[in-house]
Design a protein around this motif. Sequence first.
Motif, PDB file in Angstrom:
ATOM      1  N   ALA A  91     -15.525  -5.141  81.337  1.00 57.68           N
ATOM      2  CA  ALA A  91     -15.679  -5.232  79.881  1.00 57.68           C
ATOM      3  C   ALA A  91     -14.737  -6.301  79.338  1.00 57.68           C
ATOM      4  O   ALA A  91     -13.798  -6.714  80.018  1.00 57.68           O
ATOM      5  N   VAL A  92     -14.992  -6.719  78.108  1.00 57.62           N
ATOM      6  CA  VAL A  92     -14.024  -7.523  77.372  1.00 57.62           C
ATOM      7  C   VAL A  92     -13.193  -6.535  76.557  1.00 57.62           C
ATOM      8  O   VAL A  92     -13.690  -5.884  75.643  1.00 57.62           O
ATOM      9  N   GLY A  93     -11.940  -6.364  76.943  1.00 58.44           N
ATOM     10  CA  GLY A  93     -11.118  -5.370  76.271  1.00 58.44           C
ATOM     11  C   GLY A  93      -9.683  -5.412  76.763  1.00 58.44           C
ATOM     12  O   GLY A  93      -9.429  -5.950  77.829  1.00 58.44           O
ATOM     13  N   GLU A  94      -8.712  -4.857  75.973  1.00 56.13           N
ATOM     14  CA  GLU A  94      -9.155  -4.315  74.721  1.00 56.13           C
ATOM     15  C   GLU A  94      -8.939  -5.340  73.621  1.00 56.13           C
ATOM     16  O   GLU A  94      -7.959  -6.068  73.617  1.00 56.13           O
ATOM     17  N   ILE A  95      -9.866  -5.351  72.701  1.00 62.26           N
ATOM     18  CA  ILE A  95      -9.877  -6.339  71.629  1.00 62.26           C
ATOM     19  C   ILE A  95     -10.062  -5.592  70.301  1.00 62.26           C
ATOM     20  O   ILE A  95     -10.383  -4.409  70.312  1.00 62.26           O
ATOM     21  N   GLY A  96      -9.862  -6.280  69.191  1.00 59.73           N
ATOM     22  CA  GLY A  96     -10.074  -5.598  67.915  1.00 59.73           C
ATOM     23  C   GLY A  96      -9.051  -5.972  66.875  1.00 59.73           C
ATOM     24  O   GLY A  96      -8.543  -7.102  66.850  1.00 59.73           O
ATOM     25  N   LEU A  97      -8.728  -4.998  66.033  1.00 60.07           N
ATOM     26  CA  LEU A  97      -7.805  -5.218  64.921  1.00 60.07           C
ATOM     27  C   LEU A  97      -6.791  -4.072  64.894  1.00 60.07           C
ATOM     28  O   LEU A  97      -7.147  -2.927  65.179  1.00 60.07           O
ATOM     29  N   ASP A  98      -5.561  -4.398  64.549  1.00 62.59           N
ATOM     30  CA  ASP A  98      -4.535  -3.363  64.406  1.00 62.59           C
ATOM     31  C   ASP A  98      -3.740  -3.640  63.146  1.00 62.59           C
ATOM     32  O   ASP A  98      -2.970  -4.597  63.093  1.00 62.59           O
ATOM     33  N   PHE A  99      -3.946  -2.813  62.144  1.00 64.23           N
ATOM     34  CA  PHE A  99      -3.246  -2.997  60.875  1.00 64.23           C
ATOM     35  C   PHE A  99      -2.145  -1.959  60.693  1.00 64.23           C
ATOM     36  O   PHE A  99      -1.677  -1.711  59.596  1.00 64.23           O
ATOM     37  N   TYR A 100      -1.745  -1.347  61.794  1.00 70.15           N
ATOM     38  CA  TYR A 100      -0.717  -0.317  61.710  1.00 70.15           C
ATOM     39  C   TYR A 100       0.682  -0.922  61.758  1.00 70.15           C
ATOM     40  O   TYR A 100       1.529  -0.624  60.930  1.00 70.15           O
ATOM     41  N   TRP A 101       0.900  -1.781  62.745  1.00 69.23           N
ATOM     42  CA  TRP A 101       2.243  -2.311  62.968  1.00 69.23           C
ATOM     43  C   TRP A 101       2.577  -3.485  62.074  1.00 69.23           C
ATOM     44  O   TRP A 101       3.625  -3.553  61.477  1.00 69.23           O
ATOM     45  N   ASP A 102       1.682  -4.459  62.034  1.00 68.00           N
ATOM     46  CA  ASP A 102       2.083  -5.752  61.516  1.00 68.00           C
ATOM     47  C   ASP A 102       0.841  -6.476  60.994  1.00 68.00           C
ATOM     48  O   ASP A 102      -0.153  -6.587  61.699  1.00 68.00           O
ATOM     49  N   LYS A 103       0.922  -6.971  59.783  1.00 71.71           N
ATOM     50  CA  LYS A 103      -0.241  -7.669  59.242  1.00 71.71           C
ATOM     51  C   LYS A 103      -0.032  -9.182  59.164  1.00 71.71           C
ATOM     52  O   LYS A 103      -0.828  -9.891  58.554  1.00 71.71           O
ATOM     53  N   THR A 104       1.040  -9.678  59.811  1.00 70.18           N
ATOM     54  CA  THR A 104       1.349 -11.108  59.756  1.00 70.18           C
ATOM     55  C   THR A 104       0.193 -11.955  60.287  1.00 70.18           C
ATOM     56  O   THR A 104      -0.098 -13.022  59.755  1.00 70.18           O
ATOM     57  N   PHE A 105      -0.444 -11.459  61.350  1.00 74.99           N
ATOM     58  CA  PHE A 105      -1.453 -12.276  62.014  1.00 74.99           C
ATOM     59  C   PHE A 105      -2.874 -11.753  61.791  1.00 74.99           C
ATOM     60  O   PHE A 105      -3.723 -11.857  62.669  1.00 74.99           O
ATOM     61  N   THR A 106      -3.102 -11.194  60.639  1.00 75.06           N
ATOM     62  CA  THR A 106      -4.417 -10.626  60.356  1.00 75.06           C
ATOM     63  C   THR A 106      -5.536 -11.650  60.545  1.00 75.06           C
ATOM     64  O   THR A 106      -6.542 -11.355  61.202  1.00 75.06           O
ATOM     65  N   ALA A 107      -5.359 -12.850  60.004  1.00 77.11           N
ATOM     66  CA  ALA A 107      -6.415 -13.869  60.108  1.00 77.11           C
ATOM     67  C   ALA A 107      -6.663 -14.226  61.578  1.00 77.11           C
ATOM     68  O   ALA A 107      -7.815 -14.354  62.015  1.00 77.11           O
TER      69      ALA A 107
END
Length: 255
Positions: A91-107
């Motif tokens: 599989a391609v993983g793990e990938i996604g979004l994590d807004f729990y720790w740090d939002k500096t690199f959201t983009a």
Amino acid sequence: MKFIDTHSHIYLPEFNNDRNSIIYFAEKESVSKIFLPAIDAATHEQMLETEIEYPEVCVAMMGLHPCSVKENYLDELKIARHYLEKRRFIAVGEIGLDFYWDKTFTAEQYKAFHEQVEWAKHFDIPVVIHSRNSTDECIDVVKEHQNGKLKGVFHCFSGNAEQAKKIIELDLYLGIGGVLTFKNSGLDKAIEDIDLSHLVLETDAPYLAPVPFRGKRNEPSYLKYVVQKLAEVKSVTVEEVAAVTTANAENLFGC
Ligand SMILES: [Zn+2]
């Protein structure tokens, strides 16, 4: 009876002193396969070594974890892509979004996520999605890419009933782990109306150990506590949980 732990980081240093016995206990508890989600270049080699050491049990994924998306994420993506071109991964993983720790690199997290979803379609393998504090956002990304060819799982699903329904409508699976055993997690309610045919099992070891080991180091043999709870929530036997979720994992990951 056999189970598949579809998400387990047993290649991490937390297991360096007792990986052999961890595998032994897993097999003793009928965990026949353990899928290894990648994190970043700092651990890819350890992961691949673990796969080589336990070829009957461990199978590796490849990808860049959202928590490892930093300034150098383009280099990281290049490395992951290079591995994917060299050989087949489950599989391609793990990938996604994590807004729990740090939002500096959201983009950047979004960019890396979009790109890796496209890789999965290109290589015709599933995505394993990490969606901590970002379930709705991850659902939106999947929706954008779903052309009938995207397959995958929301690993460690811990959303609500509405989100669960949206995910299965997008034809992805829900990864169920230790959170199900947590008091007041609400996950039992969230999956009340979801058929077993949409669920796969996971531990996310060394994290999220189920009750009665909550807070301790998790390991694949603890999958049995998730299985027992799932059987209870779904009013089915442990054997049925094994048969259905193992078939689901085999179907999704093509193993
Ligand atoms: Zn993970």
